[in-house]
Design a protein around this motif. Structure first.
Motif, short mmCIF file in Angstrom:
data_model
loop_
_atom_site.label_atom_id
_atom_site.label_comp_id
_atom_site.label_asym_id
_atom_site.label_seq_id
_atom_site.Cartn_x
_atom_site.Cartn_y
_atom_site.Cartn_z
N VAL A 311 -8.82 -8.82 -1.56
CA VAL A 311 -8.20 -7.58 -1.17
C VAL A 311 -8.98 -6.52 -0.50
CG1 VAL A 311 -6.92 -5.86 -2.77
CG2 VAL A 311 -6.70 -8.25 -2.97
N VAL A 312 -10.51 -6.34 -1.18
CA VAL A 312 -11.18 -5.37 -0.82
C VAL A 312 -11.59 -5.34 0.62
CG1 VAL A 312 -13.46 -4.56 -1.35
CG2 VAL A 312 -11.95 -4.82 -3.00
N TYR A 313 -12.00 -6.79 1.11
CA TYR A 313 -12.43 -6.84 2.43
C TYR A 313 -11.22 -7.34 3.53
CZ TYR A 313 -16.82 -6.59 0.10
OH TYR A 313 -17.86 -6.24 -0.72
N GLY A 314 -10.05 -6.78 3.29
CA GLY A 314 -9.02 -7.27 3.92
C GLY A 314 -9.08 -6.55 5.12
N ASN A 315 -8.84 -7.13 6.45
CA ASN A 315 -8.95 -6.87 7.75
C ASN A 315 -7.88 -6.64 8.46
OD1 ASN A 315 -8.89 -9.51 8.23
ND2 ASN A 315 -11.03 -9.66 9.03
N GLY A 316 -6.62 -6.82 7.98
CA GLY A 316 -5.13 -6.84 8.80
C GLY A 316 -4.68 -5.52 9.13
N THR A 317 -3.67 -5.37 9.10
CA THR A 317 -2.77 -4.31 9.20
C THR A 317 -3.19 -3.11 8.18
OG1 THR A 317 -1.14 -5.32 10.30
CG2 THR A 317 -0.70 -3.10 9.52
N ALA A 318 -3.72 -1.78 8.55
CA ALA A 318 -4.01 -0.91 7.69
C ALA A 318 -2.92 -0.44 7.12
CB ALA A 318 -4.82 0.40 8.31
N GLU A 319 -2.89 -0.12 5.52
CA GLU A 319 -1.76 0.35 4.66
C GLU A 319 -2.23 1.43 3.94
OE1 GLU A 319 1.24 -0.43 5.31
OE2 GLU A 319 1.35 -2.42 5.80
N GLY A 320 -1.59 2.59 3.87
CA GLY A 320 -1.95 3.87 3.09
C GLY A 320 -1.83 3.54 1.64
N TRP A 321 -1.72 4.69 0.84
CA TRP A 321 -1.80 4.77 -0.74
C TRP A 321 -0.49 5.15 -1.18
CZ3 TRP A 321 0.00 9.08 -2.79
CH2 TRP A 321 0.14 10.37 -1.78
N ASP A 322 0.57 5.55 -0.33
CA ASP A 322 1.88 6.14 -1.04
C ASP A 322 2.73 4.86 -1.22
OD1 ASP A 322 3.13 5.24 1.39
OD2 ASP A 322 3.34 7.23 2.26
N ALA A 323 3.77 5.25 -1.88
CA ALA A 323 5.08 4.27 -2.25
C ALA A 323 5.35 3.32 -1.18
CB ALA A 323 6.23 4.98 -2.99
N GLN A 324 5.54 3.53 -0.03
CA GLN A 324 6.17 2.66 0.91
C GLN A 324 4.97 1.69 1.34
OE1 GLN A 324 9.30 1.95 1.90
NE2 GLN A 324 8.41 0.52 3.23
N GLU A 325 3.72 2.43 1.63
CA GLU A 325 2.93 1.52 2.32
C GLU A 325 2.55 0.84 1.21
OE1 GLU A 325 0.46 3.16 5.78
OE2 GLU A 325 1.43 4.97 5.32
N SER A 326 2.14 1.28 -0.09
CA SER A 326 1.66 0.19 -1.07
C SER A 326 2.51 -0.85 -1.30
CB SER A 326 1.43 1.01 -2.33
OG SER A 326 2.32 1.52 -2.80
N HIS A 327 3.94 -0.72 -1.05
CA HIS A 327 4.78 -1.57 -1.19
C HIS A 327 4.58 -2.88 -0.21
CE1 HIS A 327 8.67 -3.90 -1.64
NE2 HIS A 327 9.05 -3.42 -0.49
N GLU A 328 4.47 -2.41 0.94
CA GLU A 328 4.19 -3.06 2.09
C GLU A 328 2.86 -4.00 1.99
OE1 GLU A 328 3.91 -0.41 5.34
OE2 GLU A 328 6.20 0.01 5.32
#
Length: 340
Positions: A311-328
Motif C-alpha cells: 500500500v505504502v509503495y504503490g505506484n499505480g494511479t494516484a488517489e487523493g484523501w477525500d471520500a470519493q478518491e479513498s473509495h476508489e
C-alpha cells in the motif's frame, strides 16, 4: 460452507484499535472519525463498515490498554500510541502477535531505525531529523546566531539532542548550551538557568507543554530578551492553559497537511474551525489501516507487513484523501491494484 463464510464476512465490521489519549492532549477524534465516515459512506471495505475501537491512554496505563487490543483477535491494526517511548515498549509484543501499529504522533528519529525493517510499525508523521532542519533553517532566516538547546531525556528528546548541534554548524548557528533534562524536574530549571547565562538569542525546547511553560516563566523572571522556540510536542493546549496571555510570542513547528491537498480548507468548511496539529496525520492513519485491510482481503495469504508495504509503495494511479478518491483506492486495492 464458503458461501456461508462470505455472507458472514461481509457483515463483519473492520475493527481498528485506537490507542491514544482522549483528554488533555491534541484533539484528534474529529479527523479519525471523518476518515471512517468518508470510507463507510462509500461502502467501507467491500461492504464491511469500519469501526474504531478506542482505548483512552489518559484514563489508564498505556501498556495494559495496548494488551487489551492485542488480545482481541478481531483487531489486526492499532493506531497509536501517543509517545515514542510507548513504541519502544510495545513494538516487540505487536511484532510477536503479527499485528500492525500505525502511529500518527510519534516522530523520534530512532524508531524507524529500530523497527522499520521488520514492517510491523509505520507512522504518518515525518521524523524529527526533518523537523530539526526546518527549525534551524527558520532560525537562520531570522538571522539568529546563538541558540541554547534543552531536550527532555526521552526517546523523543534524544533526536533533537543528537542532531541539532550537527545541523546548527551547517547553518552557521552557534550552540552556546546543550543539555538534557528530566521532564518536570529540577534538572529543567537548572538547565534553563545555565542556558540563560550563556546569553542566547533563542532557547530551543524539545519537550512537553508543561515544561515549555516552566521555561517561559523562567525567561520572564530573568528579564532577558531571549525568545522561546518549541518543537511539536510543546505546542499543546496545556501550554496555553498554563500561561494564558504570557504564551504570546512563543514560536514553534508542528506537522500539518500539505496545503496543495486542500485538506485544511475542506476541514474548516466541515467543522467550522481549522484542523489541529496532526489532524492530517490522524486522518491518514485511518486510511492506511483501511487500505491495508483491503489489501489483506485481495491477497489472502500475504503477511500484514507485506500488505502495508504494498500500500505504502504503490505506484499505480494516484488517489487523493477525500471520500470519493479513498473509495476508489479501496476498490482498486481489493481488485489487486496498487494505487499511489
Amino acid at each position: 460452507a464458503f458461501a456461508g463464510y462470505t455472507v458472514l464476512h461481509t457483515r463483519t465490521p473492520v475493527r481498528i484499535g485506537v490507542l491514544v489519549p482522549m483528554t488533555g492532549f491534541i484533539e484528534l477524534k474529529e479527523p479519525r472519525e471523518w476518515a471512517r465516515d468518508n470510507l463507510n459512506r462509500q461502502g467501507g471495505i467491500g461492504g464491511r463498515p469500519i469501526e474504531l475501537v478506542y482505548r483512552d491512554t489518559s484514563q489508564g496505563d498505556t501498556a495494559a490498554l495496548a494488551r487489551e487490543l492485542l488480545a482481541d483477535d478481531s483487531i489486526r491494526i492499532v493506531i497509536g500510541p501517543p509517545t515514542s517511548d510507548n513504541v519502544y515498549e510495545l513494538m516487540p509484543e505487536f511484532a510477536q502477535e503479527n499485528k500492525i501499529l500505525i502511529s500518527p504522533l510519534t516522530t523520534s528519529g530512532d524508531i524507524i531505525l529500530a523497527f522499520g525493517k521488520e514492517g510491523s510499525f509505520w507512522r504518518t508523521a515525518q521524523g524529527d531529523v526533518a523537523q530539526v532542519k526546518v527549525i534551524l533553517s527558520t532560525l537562520k532566516d531570522k538571522k539568529v546566531s546563538r541558540v541554547a538547546i534543552l531536550a527532555e531525556n526521552s526517546t523523543y528528546g534524544q533526536t533533537f539532542y543528537d542532531w541539532t548541534g550537527f545541523f546548527a554548524t551547517e547553518y552557521g548557528i552557534d550552540v552556546v548550551s546543550i543539555r538534557q533534562y528530566e521532564p518536570g524536574g529540577g534538572t529543567l530549571k537548572a538547565g534553563v538557568q545555565e542556558a540563560l547565562a550563556c546569553d542566547p538569542d533563542y532557547i530551543l525546547l524539545a519537550g512537553q507543554g508543561g515544561d515549555a511553560a516552566i521555561v517561559r516563566q523562567a525567561i520572564g523572571q530573568s528579564g532577558r530578551d531571549v525568545k522561546l522556540f518549541l518543537t511539536d510536542a510543546g505546542g499543546t493546549p496545556e501550554l496555553i492553559r498554563l500561561l494564558g496571555p504570557a504564551a504570546e510570542g512563543i514560536e514553534g513547528t508542528s506537522p500539518t497537511a500539505d496545503p496543495a491537498t486542500g485538506f485544511s480548507v475542506a476541514y474548516e468548511e466541515k467543522f467550522g474551525h481549522p484542523p489541529a496539529d496532526y489532524a492530517a496525520q490522524a486522518y491518514d492513519a485511518v486510511l492506511l489501516a483501511a487500505y491495508t485491510t483491503a489489501r489483506q482481503e485481495a491477497t489472502f495469504f500475504e503477511s500484514p507487513q507485506d500488505s502495508v508495504r504494498a500500500v505504502v509503495y504503490g505506484n499505480g494511479t494516484a488517489e487523493g484523501w477525500d471520500a470519493q478518491e479513498s473509495h476508489e483506492a479501496v476498490a482498486a486495492i481489493r481488485s489487486g491494484g496498487t494505487p499511489a
